[in-house]
Design a protein around this motif. Structure first.
Motif, PDB file in Angstrom:
ATOM      1  N   ALA A  49       0.828  -1.206   0.000  1.00  0.00           N
ATOM      2  CA  ALA A  49       0.000   0.000   0.000  1.00  0.00           C
ATOM      3  C   ALA A  49       0.865   1.260   0.000  1.00  0.00           C
ATOM      4  N   GLU A  50       1.896   1.241   0.830  1.00  0.00           N
ATOM      5  CA  GLU A  50       2.782   2.412   0.896  1.00  0.00           C
ATOM      6  C   GLU A  50       3.531   2.611  -0.424  1.00  0.00           C
ATOM      7  N   GLY A  51       3.902   1.496  -1.061  1.00  0.00           N
ATOM      8  CA  GLY A  51       4.582   1.606  -2.353  1.00  0.00           C
ATOM      9  C   GLY A  51       3.688   2.220  -3.407  1.00  0.00           C
ATOM     10  N   ALA A  52       2.405   1.854  -3.398  1.00  0.00           N
ATOM     11  CA  ALA A  52       1.473   2.415  -4.371  1.00  0.00           C
ATOM     12  C   ALA A  52       1.334   3.926  -4.178  1.00  0.00           C
ATOM     13  N   GLU A  53       1.216   4.363  -2.925  1.00  0.00           N
ATOM     14  CA  GLU A  53       1.123   5.802  -2.666  1.00  0.00           C
ATOM     15  C   GLU A  53       2.400   6.529  -3.099  1.00  0.00           C
ATOM     16  N   LEU A  54       3.532   5.887  -2.830  1.00  0.00           N
ATOM     17  CA  LEU A  54       4.820   6.487  -3.196  1.00  0.00           C
ATOM     18  C   LEU A  54       4.940   6.654  -4.711  1.00  0.00           C
ATOM     19  N   LEU A  55       4.520   5.627  -5.464  1.00  0.00           N
ATOM     20  CA  LEU A  55       4.636   5.702  -6.914  1.00  0.00           C
ATOM     21  C   LEU A  55       3.649   6.703  -7.512  1.00  0.00           C
ATOM     22  N   GLU A  56       2.532   6.915  -6.873  1.00  0.00           N
ATOM     23  CA  GLU A  56       1.619   7.962  -7.338  1.00  0.00           C
ATOM     24  C   GLU A  56       2.296   9.330  -7.247  1.00  0.00           C
TER      25      GLU A  56
ATOM     26  N   ARG B 237       4.193   3.574 -17.291  1.00  0.00           N
ATOM     27  CA  ARG B 237       4.907   2.497 -16.598  1.00  0.00           C
ATOM     28  C   ARG B 237       4.715   2.611 -15.098  1.00  0.00           C
ATOM     29  N   VAL B 238       4.801   3.830 -14.588  1.00  0.00           N
ATOM     30  CA  VAL B 238       4.658   4.028 -13.146  1.00  0.00           C
ATOM     31  C   VAL B 238       3.220   3.723 -12.719  1.00  0.00           C
ATOM     32  N   ARG B 239       2.268   4.194 -13.506  1.00  0.00           N
ATOM     33  CA  ARG B 239       0.862   3.950 -13.147  1.00  0.00           C
ATOM     34  C   ARG B 239       0.512   2.459 -13.210  1.00  0.00           C
ATOM     35  N   GLU B 240       1.087   1.767 -14.192  1.00  0.00           N
ATOM     36  CA  GLU B 240       0.856   0.317 -14.262  1.00  0.00           C
ATOM     37  C   GLU B 240       1.442  -0.384 -13.052  1.00  0.00           C
ATOM     38  N   ALA B 241       2.573   0.104 -12.540  1.00  0.00           N
ATOM     39  CA  ALA B 241       3.151  -0.474 -11.333  1.00  0.00           C
ATOM     40  C   ALA B 241       2.259  -0.227 -10.130  1.00  0.00           C
ATOM     41  N   VAL B 242       1.600   0.947 -10.092  1.00  0.00           N
ATOM     42  CA  VAL B 242       0.662   1.244  -8.996  1.00  0.00           C
ATOM     43  C   VAL B 242      -0.506   0.273  -9.048  1.00  0.00           C
ATOM     44  N   VAL B 243      -1.061   0.071 -10.246  1.00  0.00           N
ATOM     45  CA  VAL B 243      -2.186  -0.861 -10.396  1.00  0.00           C
ATOM     46  C   VAL B 243      -1.778  -2.254  -9.953  1.00  0.00           C
ATOM     47  N   ALA B 244      -0.598  -2.692 -10.319  1.00  0.00           N
ATOM     48  CA  ALA B 244      -0.148  -4.036  -9.948  1.00  0.00           C
ATOM     49  C   ALA B 244      -0.008  -4.166  -8.431  1.00  0.00           C
ATOM     50  N   LEU B 245       0.541  -3.178  -7.757  1.00  0.00           N
ATOM     51  CA  LEU B 245       0.712  -3.248  -6.308  1.00  0.00           C
ATOM     52  C   LEU B 245      -0.630  -3.368  -5.600  1.00  0.00           C
ATOM     53  N   ARG B 246      -1.659  -2.779  -6.166  1.00  0.00           N
ATOM     54  CA  ARG B 246      -2.975  -2.770  -5.503  1.00  0.00           C
ATOM     55  C   ARG B 246      -3.865  -3.934  -5.947  1.00  0.00           C
TER      56      ARG B 246
ATOM     57  N   GLU C 175      15.885   2.161 -12.339  1.00  0.00           N
ATOM     58  CA  GLU C 175      16.696   3.066 -13.163  1.00  0.00           C
ATOM     59  C   GLU C 175      15.951   4.377 -13.416  1.00  0.00           C
ATOM     60  N   LEU C 176      14.668   4.288 -13.726  1.00  0.00           N
ATOM     61  CA  LEU C 176      13.880   5.494 -13.976  1.00  0.00           C
ATOM     62  C   LEU C 176      13.847   6.394 -12.743  1.00  0.00           C
ATOM     63  N   LEU C 177      13.618   5.797 -11.563  1.00  0.00           N
ATOM     64  CA  LEU C 177      13.502   6.604 -10.351  1.00  0.00           C
ATOM     65  C   LEU C 177      14.859   6.940  -9.750  1.00  0.00           C
ATOM     66  N   TRP C 178      15.929   6.408 -10.338  1.00  0.00           N
ATOM     67  CA  TRP C 178      17.258   6.935 -10.008  1.00  0.00           C
ATOM     68  C   TRP C 178      17.455   8.290 -10.697  1.00  0.00           C
ATOM     69  N   GLU C 179      17.036   8.339 -11.959  1.00  0.00           N
ATOM     70  CA  GLU C 179      17.190   9.587 -12.709  1.00  0.00           C
ATOM     71  C   GLU C 179      16.154  10.632 -12.299  1.00  0.00           C
ATOM     72  N   HIS C 180      14.994  10.183 -11.845  1.00  0.00           N
ATOM     73  CA  HIS C 180      13.911  11.106 -11.479  1.00  0.00           C
ATOM     74  C   HIS C 180      13.365  10.693 -10.104  1.00  0.00           C
ATOM     75  N   PRO C 181      14.146  10.919  -9.064  1.00  0.00           N
ATOM     76  CA  PRO C 181      13.781  10.364  -7.760  1.00  0.00           C
ATOM     77  C   PRO C 181      12.664  11.134  -7.066  1.00  0.00           C
TER      78      PRO C 181
ATOM     79  N   ALA D 116       4.991   9.553 -10.067  1.00  0.00           N
ATOM     80  CA  ALA D 116       4.488   9.716 -11.434  1.00  0.00           C
ATOM     81  C   ALA D 116       4.415  11.181 -11.847  1.00  0.00           C
ATOM     82  N   VAL D 117       4.337  12.073 -10.883  1.00  0.00           N
ATOM     83  CA  VAL D 117       4.217  13.497 -11.203  1.00  0.00           C
ATOM     84  C   VAL D 117       5.491  14.031 -11.861  1.00  0.00           C
ATOM     85  N   ASP D 118       6.668  13.521 -11.429  1.00  0.00           N
ATOM     86  CA  ASP D 118       7.936  14.109 -11.855  1.00  0.00           C
ATOM     87  C   ASP D 118       8.673  13.326 -12.930  1.00  0.00           C
ATOM     88  N   VAL D 119       8.203  12.153 -13.295  1.00  0.00           N
ATOM     89  CA  VAL D 119       8.903  11.409 -14.342  1.00  0.00           C
ATOM     90  C   VAL D 119       8.492  11.961 -15.705  1.00  0.00           C
ATOM     91  N   PRO D 120       9.308  11.741 -16.753  1.00  0.00           N
ATOM     92  CA  PRO D 120       8.928  12.211 -18.089  1.00  0.00           C
ATOM     93  C   PRO D 120       7.585  11.636 -18.520  1.00  0.00           C
TER      94      PRO D 120
END
Length: 691
Positions: free
Chosen positions: A120-127, A140-149, A167-173, A130-134
């Motif tokens: 649950a915490e991971g889903a909130e974190l990825l939401e 991709r980020v939203r699909e990961a949120v759906v999968a976690l839930r 890798e994506l969230l290393w460049e856009h943490p 998603a605001v700051d990634v290209p």
């Protein structure tokens, strides 16, 4: 520092941040800092670069070093001339903390019920993420949120999409608890400030006629000196440095070889500046007019040469300053003005400027003079003896000139104590003369070059094998091979180098008891027959041209920070490489310092420094001879001082040498390059040595 996470020891920092660090457009500038935090939660660091336009560039993520010392590293690449700043920031990285915890729990066999809160915490974190990634990565980020839930999926299917975002969230943490160090400054010059090839000649010697048959000597002019420009350009130089071009004092004028009494035809030292015709803003009438100078500058530019002028803040006794501003000089007890001395040497034809009695007046006048020549198209100044003038004056002057024209370059001619030379670099001098001239052995050269690399944030070296003042002993006695050796060392160890005219003709006769030239051009006209020397093989010009051609063609040679030395078992040989971090272009050099004997050696190369793993083999292409060899970590070399005192290799993976038509392997065996079979490089044939 502001924020919760400590940030310490940020580099580059010059004198504790008092002065800006240096870079040029396109240079990768290393940035590092020590940062740490409490507990075991993950953290990250980044560097934010702000340009001269006041706009922040995208943050560059920093990586922790390999030594577990909490030091973080990255590099920034400024793209415009001017004043920049950079700030190191540290932050809590909740995604890395979450990912680390989830991986450990899954590996430990915990199930979805055990990880309910984590999912649950991971889903909130990825939401939030998603605001700051290209935009193209948000799905991709939203699909990961759906999968976690999605409780209907197996645990691996729920977490793998989120874990795959590393890798994506290393460049856009996701950044929390953002902390910032104090900003530091960076002055960015045009590329020539770091990479340049200088040639010095006296315009009055080009086209000059010496006295004879009762006829007086006749000085060369800017118009006659035009004929020498194509020859200088053909050698690949891009900066043409002129000694002072101003009127020369008549009072106490020195004669030939620095004698006290001048003859009727003696032209005097150009550094004894000023006479009835004018001072630092005037041109010696023997050289021509202001319009002649402008034509000379324009003609030089047409063949790829930028004219550099000498800035010598001193005056002849008959300089206009002496009569108009006697307070700018030092008055002795007997009422006379003090002339320059470096005991036991005396320079009766030169009055040093005293900066203490009227500093505001002197500053205003010098700034006026410099900006006058900038207005005449000059953007490069070689500054004579800057270590004998106040450092705060130079810091002010360079800053004022660069505010007017940020492209102006200042070369410090200061052969003095190391702290003073480094200090001049810190306060703003663009380039510096160095002790290279007196560093002879490979061990001395290694140690000194490493010192210069360590100072690369503020001091840019310019290597000169000779100057009008300096004819070192090894050139006096080393013969043509030593001239080639020193040219290789100067041009390929340092991004900037230079020679004084006559070097290519092997001029080497000293004044007895001195480390300087006999019949010194500082005190007399010295016309040279360049065409005849070239025609009968008495010129090193083709070899110098090839060195400069290699420099221009290989980006690795444009930088200082990338210099790396390699082991070789002969103390008479020096082995080094440079690798361009952007293109991967790599140059490897093996050079002998022995001008008399053939030398053999065996290398132990640092292959990762060349871009290879330790076991790999590769092709080296000798840019002087055209030969190609198959090399690895261990290789044998043979260097002949007359035929080939150095290998200058470009390094290629097998099959990638663009100039190779014979395949990657030589016929010399896997571990010997058989340099004795190569053709001699251009400029070797027919070289003569006469005293």
């Amino acid at each position: 520092m502001t924020g919760r996470i400590p940030i310490e020891d940020v580099t580059p920092s010059v004198a504790g941040g008092r002065y800006p660090a240096k870079a040029v457009v396109g240079e990768l500038v290393p940035v590092s800092a020590r940062a740490y935090r409490e507990g075991h939660a993950a953290m990250g660091c980044q560097v934010v670069l702000r340009g001269p336009d006041g706009v922040d560039r995208p943050a560059v993520r920093m990586r922790p070093g390999p030594d577990f010392d909490d030091r973080w590293h990255s590099a920034v690449q400024p793209d415009a001339v001017g004043g920049w700043s950079f700030t190191v920031q540290a932050f809590d990285d909740p995604y890395l903390s979450w990912r680390d915890a989830v991986v450990k729990k899954v590996d430990a066999g915990q199930g979805a019920e055990d990880l309910a809160n984590d999912l649950a915490e991971g889903a909130e974190l990825l939401e939030t993420a998603a605001v700051d990634v290209p935009a193209e990565s948000r799905n991709r980020v939203r699909e990961a949120v759906v999968a976690l839930r999605d409780g209907k999926r197996d645990l691996p299917e729920r977490v793998w999409p989120a874990l795959g975002l590393a890798e994506l969230l290393w460049e856009h943490p996701v950044r929390a608890l953002l902390s910032s160090a104090e900003p530091l400054t960076l002055w960015v010059d045009r590329p020539r400030a770091l990479f340049s090839a200088w040639y010095e000649f006296f315009p009055r010697s080009e086209g000059a006629v010496l006295a004879g048959d009762g006829q007086p000597a006749r000085s060369g002019t800017f118009r006659t000196a035009l004929d020498r420009l194509p020859g200088v350009a053909a050698m690949g130089f891009d900066v043409l440095y002129l000694p002072p071009i101003h009127p020369i004092g008549r009072v106490n004028r020195k004669g030939r070889n620095n004698t006290l009494v001048a003859g009727a035809d003696d032209v005097g030292s150009p550094w004894a500046i000023g006479a009835a015709e004018g001072g630092h803003d005037a041109i010696h009438p023997d050289l021509g007019t202001a319009e002649d100078f402008r034509r000379f500058v324009a003609a030089a530019r047409e063949v790829g040469l930028e004219v550099a002028m000498d800035l010598a803040l001193q005056a002849a006794p008959d300089h206009p300053w002496v009569g108009e501003h006697p307070e700018w000089f030092t008055t002795r007890a007997d009422g006379s003005i003090a002339y320059a001395e470096n005991p036991p040497k005396k320079y009766q034809d030169i009055y040093p400027v005293n900066f203490d009695d009227d500093p505001a007046g002197i500053r205003a006048e010098v700034l006026r003079v410099v900006l006058h020549w900038v207005g005449e198209g000059v953007q490069v100044f070689r500054v004579d003896n800057p270590h004998t003038k106040p450092f705060d004056f130079w810091h002010w002057l360079i800053g004022e000139v660069k505010r007017h024209d940020p492209d102006v370059i200042f070369l410090a001619e200061a052969f003095t104590r190391p702290a003073l030379m480094h200090g001049l670099g810190k306060i703003g001098f663009t380039q510096s003369y160095t002790y290279f001239t007196w560093r002879i052995s490979p061990a001395e050269l290694r140690d000194y070059c490493r010192e210069l690399v360590d100072a690369a944030d503020y001091m840019r070296p310019n290597f000169w094998p000779n100057t009008p003042d300096i004819l070192p002993e090894h050139l006096q006695h080393g013969g043509p091979p030593m001239f080639k050796i020193r040219a290789v060392l100067a041009s390929l160890l340092s991004p900037s180098w230079g020679i004084y005219a006559g070097y290519e003709l092997f001029e080497h006769v000293p004044r007895p008891g001195a480390e300087e030239y006999l019949d010194n051009e500082k005190f007399e006209l010295r016309p040279r027959d360049w065409a005849a020397a070239q025609a009968d093989g008495r010129s090193l010009a083709p070899f110098i041209a090839r060195l400069n051609e290699i420099r221009r063609a290989n980006p690795a040679l444009h930088w200082l920070r990338n210099l790396r030395f390699h082991e070789i078992d002969n103390p008479a040989l020096l082995c080094w490489s440079k690798r361009d971090p952007v293109t991967g272009n790599t140059v490897l050099v093996v050079c002998s310092v022995d001008p008399a004997q053939v030398q053999w050696g065996n290398t132990v190369l640092d292959l990762p420094a060349l871009g290879f793993d330790w076991h790999e083999r590769f092709t080296v292409h000798d840019e002087l001879t055209g030969a190609r060899y198959d090399w690895g970590q261990h290789n044998a070399v043979r260097l002949d001082p007359y035929l080939q005192p150095a290998h200058v290799f470009t390094v290629h993976r097998h099959g990638t040498d663009p100039d190779s038509d014979a395949g990657p392997y030589s016929d010399a065996g896997p571990d010997a390059d058989r340099a004795d079979r190569a053709d001699p490089p251009a400029g070797s044939e027919g070289m003569r040595w006469t005293s």
